[in-house]
Design a protein around this motif. Structure first.
Motif, short mmCIF file in Angstrom:
data_model
loop_
_atom_site.label_atom_id
_atom_site.label_comp_id
_atom_site.label_asym_id
_atom_site.label_seq_id
_atom_site.Cartn_x
_atom_site.Cartn_y
_atom_site.Cartn_z
N ALA A 133 43.19 46.55 41.16
CA ALA A 133 41.75 46.82 40.97
C ALA A 133 41.01 45.61 40.40
O ALA A 133 39.78 45.54 40.51
CB ALA A 133 41.55 48.03 40.07
N THR A 134 41.72 44.66 39.80
CA THR A 134 41.08 43.46 39.25
C THR A 134 41.40 42.21 40.07
O THR A 134 41.13 41.10 39.65
CB THR A 134 41.51 43.24 37.79
OG1 THR A 134 42.93 43.08 37.73
CG2 THR A 134 41.09 44.41 36.92
N GLU A 135 41.98 42.42 41.25
CA GLU A 135 42.38 41.28 42.08
C GLU A 135 41.19 40.43 42.50
O GLU A 135 41.27 39.21 42.58
CB GLU A 135 43.13 41.79 43.31
CG GLU A 135 43.85 40.72 44.09
CD GLU A 135 44.75 41.28 45.17
OE1 GLU A 135 45.56 40.51 45.70
OE2 GLU A 135 44.64 42.48 45.50
N ARG A 136 40.05 41.07 42.76
CA ARG A 136 38.87 40.32 43.16
C ARG A 136 38.42 39.38 42.04
O ARG A 136 37.96 38.26 42.29
CB ARG A 136 37.73 41.27 43.51
CG ARG A 136 37.98 42.17 44.72
CD ARG A 136 36.77 43.05 44.96
NE ARG A 136 37.05 44.09 45.94
CZ ARG A 136 36.17 45.04 46.29
NH1 ARG A 136 34.97 45.06 45.72
NH2 ARG A 136 36.49 45.95 47.18
N ASP A 137 38.54 39.85 40.80
CA ASP A 137 38.15 39.01 39.66
C ASP A 137 38.98 37.73 39.64
O ASP A 137 38.47 36.64 39.40
CB ASP A 137 38.38 39.75 38.33
CG ASP A 137 37.65 41.08 38.27
OD1 ASP A 137 36.76 41.30 39.10
OD2 ASP A 137 37.96 41.88 37.39
N ALA A 138 40.29 37.89 39.87
CA ALA A 138 41.19 36.74 39.81
C ALA A 138 40.91 35.74 40.91
O ALA A 138 41.20 34.55 40.76
CB ALA A 138 42.64 37.23 39.90
N ALA A 139 40.34 36.21 42.02
CA ALA A 139 40.08 35.33 43.15
C ALA A 139 38.81 34.50 42.96
O ALA A 139 38.58 33.53 43.70
CB ALA A 139 39.98 36.15 44.44
N VAL A 140 37.96 34.89 42.01
CA VAL A 140 36.70 34.21 41.82
C VAL A 140 36.91 32.86 41.11
O VAL A 140 37.66 32.79 40.16
CB VAL A 140 35.74 35.08 40.97
CG1 VAL A 140 34.47 34.29 40.65
CG2 VAL A 140 35.39 36.33 41.73
#
Length: 306
Positions: free
Chosen positions: A299-306
């Motif tokens: 659920a926080t994978e998008r955050d890590a990609a930023v």
């Protein structure tokens, strides 16, 4: 605290918190993830003990590896703040629903991922009630061996056996993994239509033993709450539940679906419920803790990609 005769001793210790992250290490205001333990099980109808689930999950989580090789990162670095356990309301499940909703309202809509650890499945109703107020388009993915669509059970409309029905009254619902239901529930499903209720059964009668993620996603809006009753798993993996049902999916099938949903939708919260530690081996608490940590990572994978 200062002991008589001098300062208190200093030594390494394990703080109370998911994956061993204490509140001082990850303050609420700096944490992407907030864990809410709700040790409540007043309406369980077979094997009680789910009230002991949150503590068992948190204790087991302290023995997880911080690094997730699938995601190639240490998920806890997003910030995990564990709140104190919520006290049960002696007024019954409806009163408990309102207590949970009041607490979640203080956390909803602020960009944090809410991770609720139960307790029985009735606790999900209060969480969804508050999140629905914060997200107009909220939908719910409900993983469970049981339909939980009764209008009332054992004299209560807020029983664990009615949780999905109460949620459906608030927002669209997609159920996955169902392999047990009453006649009342089967008739309700047939009459409800597929615009707000989708039930994807599992296992018996030649039904598919794997799920089409696209079909699941089709019933979900952009903002999603994921509710995971651990009895969705086959009892060979997860025996420590109040009402085990044979023939459930395995670890990879469930993770595959959760991964797809978290990548294609915005998951604003999730719960892991119905762990009954006394009903199975200690490994079940570890599996539940790892499941929660995996969802936090997805659920926080998008955050890590930023």
């Amino acid at each position: 605290m200062t002991l008589p005769g001098g300062p208190s001793p200093s030594y390494p210790s394990m703080p109370w918190g998911f994956v061993g992250v204490g509140p001082d290490e990850s303050p609420l205001e700096d944490s992407r993830i907030v864990v809410l333990p709700v040790p409540y099980d007043s309406t369980t109808s077979f094997r009680g003990g789910a009230r002991d689930g949150p503590r068992a999950i948190i204790e087991a989580s302290c023995h997880l590896e911080d690094y997730d090789p699938e995601l190639e990162r240490e998920v806890y670095r997003a910030g995990i703040h564990t709140l104190p356990e919520m006290e049960a309301h002696a007024g019954g499940p409806e009163a408990m629903t309102e207590r949970i909703a009041s607490a979640v309202r203080l956390l909803a809509g602020d960009g944090r991922l809410l991770a609720v650890l139960g307790g029985e499945h009735s606790i999900s109703v209060g969480v969804v009630k508050a999140l629905r107020e914060a997200h107009d388009d909220l939908s719910v993915l409900y993983l469970d061996a049981h339909a939980d669509l009764r209008d009332e059970y054992m004299g209560s409309a807020y029983s664990h056996a009615c949780a999905a029905r109460r949620i459906w009254e608030m927002c669209p619902l997609v159920e996955v993994g169902v392999r047990s239901m009453s006649l009342e529930e089967a008739e309700f499903i047939r009459g409800a239509g597929r615009d707000r209720l989708s039930v994807i059964q599992h296992g018996e009668g030649g039904r598919a033993a794997s799920w089409d993620a696209a079909a699941v996603l089709d019933g979900l809006s952009e903002h999603v709450y994921v509710s995971i009753d651990l009895d969705v798993f086959d009892p060979a993996l997860m025996a420590a539940v109040g009402t085990p049902e044979p023939g459930g999916p395995g670890w990879e099938a469930v993770l595959g679906l959760l991964r797809s949903v978290c990548r294609e939708r915005t998951v604003v919260g999730f719960d892991v419920v119905e762990l009954c530690p006394s009903a199975g081996p200690p490994s079940c608490a570890y599996v539940a803790a790892k499941l929660a940590y995996k969802v936090m990572g997805y659920a926080t994978e998008r955050d890590a990609a930023v």
